[in-house]
Scaffold this active site. Structure first.
Site, PDB file in Angstrom:
ATOM      1  N   ALA A 100      46.518  12.335 -18.145  1.00  0.00           N
ATOM      2  CA  ALA A 100      46.782  12.169 -19.505  1.00  0.00           C
ATOM      3  C   ALA A 100      46.374  13.608 -20.267  1.00  0.00           C
ATOM      4  CB  ALA A 100      45.869  11.216 -19.968  1.00  0.00           C
ATOM      5  N   LYS A 144      43.053  15.154 -19.989  1.00  0.00           N
ATOM      6  CA  LYS A 144      41.299  15.195 -20.085  1.00  0.00           C
ATOM      7  C   LYS A 144      40.861  16.308 -19.679  1.00  0.00           C
ATOM      8  CE  LYS A 144      40.797  11.760 -17.434  1.00  0.00           C
ATOM      9  NZ  LYS A 144      42.156  11.522 -17.231  1.00  0.00           N
ATOM     10  N   SER A 145      41.160  16.900 -18.491  1.00  0.00           N
ATOM     11  CA  SER A 145      40.653  18.274 -18.365  1.00  0.00           C
ATOM     12  C   SER A 145      41.262  19.321 -18.987  1.00  0.00           C
ATOM     13  CB  SER A 145      40.871  18.341 -16.581  1.00  0.00           C
ATOM     14  OG  SER A 145      40.429  17.689 -15.881  1.00  0.00           O
ATOM     15  N   SER A 203      36.984   6.985 -16.282  1.00  0.00           N
ATOM     16  CA  SER A 203      36.014   5.888 -16.616  1.00  0.00           C
ATOM     17  C   SER A 203      36.895   4.629 -17.018  1.00  0.00           C
ATOM     18  CB  SER A 203      35.206   6.443 -17.605  1.00  0.00           C
ATOM     19  OG  SER A 203      35.734   7.459 -18.707  1.00  0.00           O
ATOM     20  N   LEU A 218      44.043   7.798 -18.606  1.00  0.00           N
ATOM     21  CA  LEU A 218      44.559   7.870 -17.196  1.00  0.00           C
ATOM     22  C   LEU A 218      44.509   9.188 -16.589  1.00  0.00           C
ATOM     23  CD1 LEU A 218      47.246   5.208 -17.740  1.00  0.00           C
ATOM     24  CD2 LEU A 218      44.972   4.608 -16.542  1.00  0.00           C
ATOM     25  N   SER A 219      45.012   9.308 -15.288  1.00  0.00           N
ATOM     26  CA  SER A 219      44.952  10.378 -14.489  1.00  0.00           C
ATOM     27  C   SER A 219      46.213  11.122 -15.010  1.00  0.00           C
ATOM     28  CB  SER A 219      45.253  10.031 -13.067  1.00  0.00           C
ATOM     29  OG  SER A 219      45.389  11.047 -12.157  1.00  0.00           O
TER      30      SER A 219
END
Length: 185
Positions: free
Chosen positions: A10, A12-13, A79, A7-8
């Site tokens: 979370a 990832k980046s 995704s 999710l936004s």
């Protein structure tokens, strides 16, 4: 190909950047960040299921091209749909590109607390529609290669777990687990 999904907010980046130096010790690294891809490669796409799938397919295509040349392609994209992620995995494997799916997991409540833009607050209040994980679906991976819990792990712990998995599959050489090799960004 290292595919970080979640999710936004979370992480990832953040994780993709924390992994960069360790991966770069062995090969060139390119990070395909979902927000940047939407700006430069998928401008004009909306947030319908079809547009989201198109965006993920584009990211997957570019990541495969990079990986086939020997670069470490790291994606950091929500995704949201399992079938599209599986399609990307299948195409990568068809091309002989190892695919590692990492589920970057954190509960919505934690993400709402972290959210400096207030998007979760707006989505939870019904002011923002088509927000993944609140008013639009997110299908968590059924069998991810790695699950990291950014609500209870530090960036360093999560990155170390991903690197350990890559080493275990023979996709990364380098220092043994437990060394101070991961720099948080």
């Amino acid at each position: 190909m290292l595919w970080l999904t979640g999710l936004s907010g979370a992480g990832k980046s953040t994780l993709s950047h924390a992994l960069r130096d360790t991966l770069a010790a062995e090969r060139p690294v390119e990070i395909l960040d979902g927000d940047e891809v939407r700006t430069y490669l998928s401008a004009g796409l909306g947030f319908s299921k079809e547009d989201r799938d198109t965006n993920v397919r584009r990211i997957g295509f570019v990541a495969r091209l990079l990986a086939r040349t020997g670069a470490a392609a790291v994606t950091a994209a929500i995704s949201p749909y399992a079938a599209t992620r599986e399609e990307v995995r299948s195409l990568a494997e068809r091309d002989g590109v190892p695919f590692v799916e990492v589920f970057v997991s954190a509960p919505v409540a934690t993400l709402a607390e972290r959210d400096v833009k207030g998007l979760y607050r707006k989505a939870l209040a019904g002011e923002l529609t088509r927000f993944t994980g609140v008013s639009d679906p997110y299908e968590p991976p059924a069998r991810p290669d790695v699950v990291v819990r950014t609500d209870v792990e530090t960036v360093e712990e999560s990155a170390r777990r991903i690197l350990d998995h890559l080493r275990g599959r023979g996709l990364l050489r380098g220092a043994a687990a437990g060394t101070a090799e991961v720099a948080a960004s």
